[in-house]
Design a protein around this motif. Structure first.
Motif, PDB file in Angstrom:
ATOM      1  N   ILE A 162     -34.177 -89.146 -65.200  1.00  0.00           N
ATOM      2  CA  ILE A 162     -34.006 -89.813 -66.596  1.00  0.00           C
ATOM      3  C   ILE A 162     -34.998 -91.156 -66.503  1.00  0.00           C
ATOM      4  CG2 ILE A 162     -32.385 -91.149 -67.981  1.00  0.00           C
ATOM      5  CD1 ILE A 162     -30.181 -89.431 -66.258  1.00  0.00           C
ATOM      6  N   ILE A 163     -36.061 -91.559 -67.365  1.00  0.00           N
ATOM      7  CA  ILE A 163     -37.044 -92.249 -67.172  1.00  0.00           C
ATOM      8  C   ILE A 163     -37.481 -92.929 -68.595  1.00  0.00           C
ATOM      9  CG2 ILE A 163     -38.859 -90.447 -67.502  1.00  0.00           C
ATOM     10  CD1 ILE A 163     -40.567 -91.593 -65.319  1.00  0.00           C
ATOM     11  N   GLY A 164     -38.149 -93.991 -68.304  1.00  0.00           N
ATOM     12  CA  GLY A 164     -38.634 -94.661 -69.539  1.00  0.00           C
ATOM     13  C   GLY A 164     -39.747 -94.185 -70.251  1.00  0.00           C
ATOM     14  N   LYS A 165     -39.923 -94.469 -71.463  1.00  0.00           N
ATOM     15  CA  LYS A 165     -41.098 -93.762 -72.133  1.00  0.00           C
ATOM     16  C   LYS A 165     -42.426 -94.035 -71.616  1.00  0.00           C
ATOM     17  CE  LYS A 165     -42.552 -93.900 -76.994  1.00  0.00           C
ATOM     18  NZ  LYS A 165     -42.561 -94.411 -78.466  1.00  0.00           N
ATOM     19  N   GLY A 166     -42.650 -95.197 -71.284  1.00  0.00           N
ATOM     20  CA  GLY A 166     -44.268 -95.396 -70.740  1.00  0.00           C
ATOM     21  C   GLY A 166     -44.462 -94.773 -69.458  1.00  0.00           C
ATOM     22  N   LEU A 180     -45.779 -83.988 -63.487  1.00  0.00           N
ATOM     23  CA  LEU A 180     -45.427 -84.121 -62.200  1.00  0.00           C
ATOM     24  C   LEU A 180     -44.465 -82.788 -61.790  1.00  0.00           C
ATOM     25  CD1 LEU A 180     -45.228 -86.057 -59.704  1.00  0.00           C
ATOM     26  CD2 LEU A 180     -42.842 -86.746 -60.338  1.00  0.00           C
ATOM     27  N   THR A 181     -44.925 -81.904 -60.728  1.00  0.00           N
ATOM     28  CA  THR A 181     -44.488 -80.624 -60.629  1.00  0.00           C
ATOM     29  C   THR A 181     -42.813 -80.801 -60.212  1.00  0.00           C
ATOM     30  OG1 THR A 181     -45.527 -80.896 -58.126  1.00  0.00           O
ATOM     31  CG2 THR A 181     -46.677 -79.756 -60.106  1.00  0.00           C
ATOM     32  N   GLY A 182     -42.269 -79.573 -60.561  1.00  0.00           N
ATOM     33  CA  GLY A 182     -40.756 -79.630 -60.160  1.00  0.00           C
ATOM     34  C   GLY A 182     -39.822 -80.622 -60.629  1.00  0.00           C
ATOM     35  N   VAL A 183     -40.160 -81.278 -61.663  1.00  0.00           N
ATOM     36  CA  VAL A 183     -39.337 -82.241 -62.182  1.00  0.00           C
ATOM     37  C   VAL A 183     -39.036 -82.205 -63.619  1.00  0.00           C
ATOM     38  CG1 VAL A 183     -38.909 -84.926 -62.478  1.00  0.00           C
ATOM     39  CG2 VAL A 183     -40.101 -83.751 -60.377  1.00  0.00           C
ATOM     40  N   GLU A 184     -37.830 -82.318 -63.849  1.00  0.00           N
ATOM     41  CA  GLU A 184     -37.247 -82.072 -65.539  1.00  0.00           C
ATOM     42  C   GLU A 184     -37.312 -83.524 -66.019  1.00  0.00           C
ATOM     43  OE1 GLU A 184     -33.935 -80.035 -65.653  1.00  0.00           O
ATOM     44  OE2 GLU A 184     -34.973 -78.275 -64.449  1.00  0.00           O
ATOM     45  N   PHE A 185     -37.895 -84.040 -66.969  1.00  0.00           N
ATOM     46  CA  PHE A 185     -37.751 -85.427 -67.180  1.00  0.00           C
ATOM     47  C   PHE A 185     -36.933 -85.404 -68.726  1.00  0.00           C
ATOM     48  CE2 PHE A 185     -41.922 -85.721 -65.031  1.00  0.00           C
ATOM     49  CZ  PHE A 185     -41.512 -86.850 -64.223  1.00  0.00           C
ATOM     50  N   VAL A 186     -36.004 -86.615 -68.679  1.00  0.00           N
ATOM     51  CA  VAL A 186     -35.248 -86.659 -69.745  1.00  0.00           C
ATOM     52  C   VAL A 186     -35.822 -88.184 -69.867  1.00  0.00           C
ATOM     53  CG1 VAL A 186     -33.028 -87.135 -70.928  1.00  0.00           C
ATOM     54  CG2 VAL A 186     -33.501 -85.257 -69.186  1.00  0.00           C
ATOM     55  N   VAL A 187     -36.420 -88.540 -71.099  1.00  0.00           N
ATOM     56  CA  VAL A 187     -36.885 -89.948 -71.658  1.00  0.00           C
ATOM     57  C   VAL A 187     -35.858 -90.760 -72.401  1.00  0.00           C
ATOM     58  CG1 VAL A 187     -38.862 -90.919 -72.787  1.00  0.00           C
ATOM     59  CG2 VAL A 187     -38.981 -88.849 -71.616  1.00  0.00           C
ATOM     60  N   TYR A 188     -35.684 -91.973 -71.828  1.00  0.00           N
ATOM     61  CA  TYR A 188     -35.061 -92.969 -72.680  1.00  0.00           C
ATOM     62  C   TYR A 188     -35.860 -94.122 -73.162  1.00  0.00           C
ATOM     63  CZ  TYR A 188     -31.868 -97.052 -73.621  1.00  0.00           C
ATOM     64  OH  TYR A 188     -31.421 -97.843 -74.113  1.00  0.00           O
ATOM     65  N   ASP A 189     -35.942 -94.344 -74.260  1.00  0.00           N
ATOM     66  CA  ASP A 189     -36.700 -95.447 -75.135  1.00  0.00           C
ATOM     67  C   ASP A 189     -35.690 -96.756 -75.162  1.00  0.00           C
ATOM     68  OD1 ASP A 189     -37.992 -97.292 -76.288  1.00  0.00           O
ATOM     69  OD2 ASP A 189     -38.910 -95.947 -77.704  1.00  0.00           O
ATOM     70  N   LYS A 190     -35.755 -97.725 -74.334  1.00  0.00           N
ATOM     71  CA  LYS A 190     -34.973 -98.743 -74.136  1.00  0.00           C
ATOM     72  C   LYS A 190     -35.062 -99.535 -75.539  1.00  0.00           C
ATOM     73  CE  LYS A 190     -38.006-102.064 -72.092  1.00  0.00           C
ATOM     74  NZ  LYS A 190     -38.175-103.238 -70.658  1.00  0.00           N
ATOM     75  N   SER A 191     -35.985 -99.518 -76.432  1.00  0.00           N
ATOM     76  CA  SER A 191     -35.873 -99.887 -77.710  1.00  0.00           C
ATOM     77  C   SER A 191     -34.960 -99.556 -78.525  1.00  0.00           C
ATOM     78  CB  SER A 191     -37.427 -99.880 -78.303  1.00  0.00           C
ATOM     79  OG  SER A 191     -37.768 -98.783 -78.442  1.00  0.00           O
ATOM     80  N   THR A 192     -34.325 -98.317 -78.181  1.00  0.00           N
ATOM     81  CA  THR A 192     -33.372 -97.592 -79.116  1.00  0.00           C
ATOM     82  C   THR A 192     -32.097 -98.048 -78.751  1.00  0.00           C
ATOM     83  OG1 THR A 192     -33.256 -95.835 -77.886  1.00  0.00           O
ATOM     84  CG2 THR A 192     -34.735 -95.637 -79.551  1.00  0.00           C
ATOM     85  N   LEU A 209     -28.371 -98.917 -77.587  1.00  0.00           N
ATOM     86  CA  LEU A 209     -26.907 -98.087 -77.708  1.00  0.00           C
ATOM     87  C   LEU A 209     -27.241 -96.688 -78.298  1.00  0.00           C
ATOM     88  CD1 LEU A 209     -24.540 -97.952 -76.673  1.00  0.00           C
ATOM     89  CD2 LEU A 209     -23.320 -98.949 -78.392  1.00  0.00           C
ATOM     90  N   ALA A 210     -27.805 -96.749 -79.422  1.00  0.00           N
ATOM     91  CA  ALA A 210     -28.006 -95.541 -80.378  1.00  0.00           C
ATOM     92  C   ALA A 210     -28.884 -94.509 -79.397  1.00  0.00           C
ATOM     93  CB  ALA A 210     -28.709 -95.803 -81.464  1.00  0.00           C
ATOM     94  N   GLY A 211     -29.745 -94.821 -78.580  1.00  0.00           N
ATOM     95  CA  GLY A 211     -30.754 -94.145 -77.700  1.00  0.00           C
ATOM     96  C   GLY A 211     -29.796 -93.636 -76.768  1.00  0.00           C
ATOM     97  N   MET A 212     -28.827 -94.464 -75.877  1.00  0.00           N
ATOM     98  CA  MET A 212     -28.161 -94.168 -75.022  1.00  0.00           C
ATOM     99  C   MET A 212     -26.912 -92.948 -75.332  1.00  0.00           C
ATOM    100  SD  MET A 212     -26.858 -97.316 -72.922  1.00  0.00           S
ATOM    101  CE  MET A 212     -27.789 -98.732 -72.368  1.00  0.00           C
ATOM    102  N   ARG A 213     -26.526 -93.200 -76.522  1.00  0.00           N
ATOM    103  CA  ARG A 213     -25.745 -92.146 -77.223  1.00  0.00           C
ATOM    104  C   ARG A 213     -26.372 -90.679 -77.489  1.00  0.00           C
ATOM    105  NH1 ARG A 213     -22.772 -96.118 -81.234  1.00  0.00           N
ATOM    106  NH2 ARG A 213     -21.088 -96.935 -79.894  1.00  0.00           N
ATOM    107  N   ALA A 214     -27.638 -90.757 -77.794  1.00  0.00           N
ATOM    108  CA  ALA A 214     -28.343 -89.641 -77.872  1.00  0.00           C
ATOM    109  C   ALA A 214     -28.595 -88.857 -76.631  1.00  0.00           C
ATOM    110  CB  ALA A 214     -29.629 -90.000 -78.753  1.00  0.00           C
ATOM    111  N   LEU A 215     -28.850 -89.682 -75.613  1.00  0.00           N
ATOM    112  CA  LEU A 215     -29.173 -89.017 -74.176  1.00  0.00           C
ATOM    113  C   LEU A 215     -27.863 -88.516 -73.712  1.00  0.00           C
ATOM    114  CD1 LEU A 215     -31.505 -90.676 -71.582  1.00  0.00           C
ATOM    115  CD2 LEU A 215     -29.328 -89.949 -71.019  1.00  0.00           C
ATOM    116  N   TRP A 216     -26.919 -89.109 -73.808  1.00  0.00           N
ATOM    117  CA  TRP A 216     -25.655 -88.506 -73.566  1.00  0.00           C
ATOM    118  C   TRP A 216     -25.336 -87.405 -74.265  1.00  0.00           C
ATOM    119  CZ3 TRP A 216     -22.877 -94.040 -74.203  1.00  0.00           C
ATOM    120  CH2 TRP A 216     -23.181 -94.820 -73.137  1.00  0.00           C
ATOM    121  N   ARG A 217     -25.362 -87.252 -75.615  1.00  0.00           N
ATOM    122  CA  ARG A 217     -25.328 -85.846 -76.221  1.00  0.00           C
ATOM    123  C   ARG A 217     -26.040 -84.875 -75.577  1.00  0.00           C
ATOM    124  NH1 ARG A 217     -24.909 -89.616 -80.723  1.00  0.00           N
ATOM    125  NH2 ARG A 217     -26.898 -89.249 -81.165  1.00  0.00           N
ATOM    126  N   GLN A 218     -27.254 -85.187 -75.296  1.00  0.00           N
ATOM    127  CA  GLN A 218     -28.358 -84.308 -74.704  1.00  0.00           C
ATOM    128  C   GLN A 218     -27.921 -83.824 -73.526  1.00  0.00           C
ATOM    129  OE1 GLN A 218     -32.234 -85.958 -74.258  1.00  0.00           O
ATOM    130  NE2 GLN A 218     -33.196 -84.221 -73.148  1.00  0.00           N
TER     131      GLN A 218
END
Length: 364
Positions: free
Chosen positions: A45-49, A57-69, A71-80
């Motif tokens: 779980i990583i920042g956008k930039g 990067l081989t062997g890694v699944e990234f889930v992107v969180y944009d801090k500018s979003t 709490l709404a972005g957090m909730r979207a990530l939790w749903r994901q």
């Protein structure tokens, strides 16, 4: 009773959102985990930039969180990730935002920093903490997570992904002559006084050109501070000695420039750690942060270290009397770095290292 750690984790989560230098320092931990458990899934779980730097990067699944979003972005990530349960969550971000984000993730056990290294009460959000290690480098602190899990081989490997298109971008900017990369500015943040002077950089550029036949390529983002710094440096240099690429490259393009460079000179900022990850000789300039904790790891002995003097001058203490991670937040601290120090260290770094021909630095 301590929460048990997984013996053979099948799914490992890494929570580290920022910053560019820190995620470069974390990659060897990822590689160590992959060597120990090659079949395990790793979700970062990583920042956008930061994702734009590490994408591929081989062997890694990234889930992107944009801090500018927020709490709404957090909730979207939790749903994901609502249907995902991790065997272990490595909580590597010492910030209250990241700790709140961690609350919506499902994990059998959560590992964080020991109390001495934790900030923003991070230890309240984890069930297991690292074994204390006073005065650890940032890279070593990350590797301690793998060691706690039982990783045996903690040797360093990065294998950072740089696409061919990035090398082509770098080639157009730098040409075929050997060069230094100079990234003069750090991130614009409140009371983040890490930048050296335009006059100092110009003197180093002149020395590199006249004594070593090396052009200097200036890199950085496109904000006003960086562009102004680049223009000031350029005005102080002879035209043939410098290429101003500030604001003119992609992040992967900067990586390619660094990978092909003879060496990199920068303060404590992302590109100096990108150089370290690419094993390009790196000369870090340090006064407001402690190079023993934050210098480019493979090149610590070459860092220009004005931190003890800054601590004495502006905090009126010795390094032994302050906390390990304390910064000197004074706008004049970097002025303690003298041009002759930087030139001496650059000469030593260039003498110490050899470099492959440029063609060998690009992927075949």
């Amino acid at each position: 009773m301590k929460h048990p750690l997984p013996v053979n984790p099948e799914h490992i989560a890494i929570l580290r959102l920022s910053a560019l230098g820190d995620v470069c320092n974390l990659v060897p931990t990822v590689r160590a985990l992959q060597r120990q458990w090659p079949q395990a899934r790793i979700t970062w779980i990583i920042g956008k930039g930061e994702y734009s730097l590490l994408t591929g990067l081989t062997g890694v699944e990234f889930v992107v969180y944009d801090k500018s979003t927020g709490l709404a972005g957090m909730r979207a990530l939790w749903r994901q990730l609502a249907d995902t349960r991790f065997d272990v969550l490595l909580h590597m971000q010492q910030a209250i935002r990241a700790s709140i984000l961690s609350l919506g993730l499902k994990a059998n056990v959560r590992i964080g920093y020991d109390k001495a290294r934790a900030k923003d009460a991070q230890h309240w959000f984890t069930q297991r903490q690292l074994t204390p290690r006073p005065r650890a480098h940032v890279l070593e602190s990350f590797m301690d997570f793998a060691r706690l899990l039982g990783v045996e081989d903690d040797s360093l490997a990065w294998d950072m992904p740089v696409p061919q298109s990035a090398y082509e971008e770098a080639q157009l900017l730098s040409g075929d002559a050997p060069y230094l990369v100079i990234n003069p500015c750090s991130n614009v943040r409140l009371r983040n006084f890490r930048n050296w002077s335009a006059e100092g950089y110009a003197s180093v550029i002149e020395h590199a050109w006249t004594q070593h036949g090396l052009k200097s390529v200036l890199t950085g983002g496109g904000n006003t501070q960086e562009r102004t710094m680049g223009e000031q440096i350029q005005q102080l240099c002879r035209p043939e000695s410098v290429i101003n690429a500030i604001g003119g490259t992609s992040l992967k393009g900067v990586m390619a420039l660094i990978d092909r460079a003879r060496a990199v000179v920068a303060p404590d900022t992302g590109p100096i750690h990108m150089a370290n990850a690419l094993q390009t000789p790196a000369l870090g300039l340090y006064a407001t942060t402690n190079p023993q904790r934050a210098a480019p790891y493979l090149w610590r002995e070459f860092a220009v270290n004005a931190y003890p003097e800054a601590v004495r001058t502006y905090l009126h203490k010795s390094v032994d009397d302050i906390s390990w991670g304390q910064r000197v937040r004074h706008p004049d601290a970097m002025s303690l770095i003298r041009t002759e120090q930087v030139i001496t260290q650059l000469d030593a770094l260039l003498e110490h290292t050899t470099h492959e021909p440029f063609a060998a630095r690009s992927p075949q």
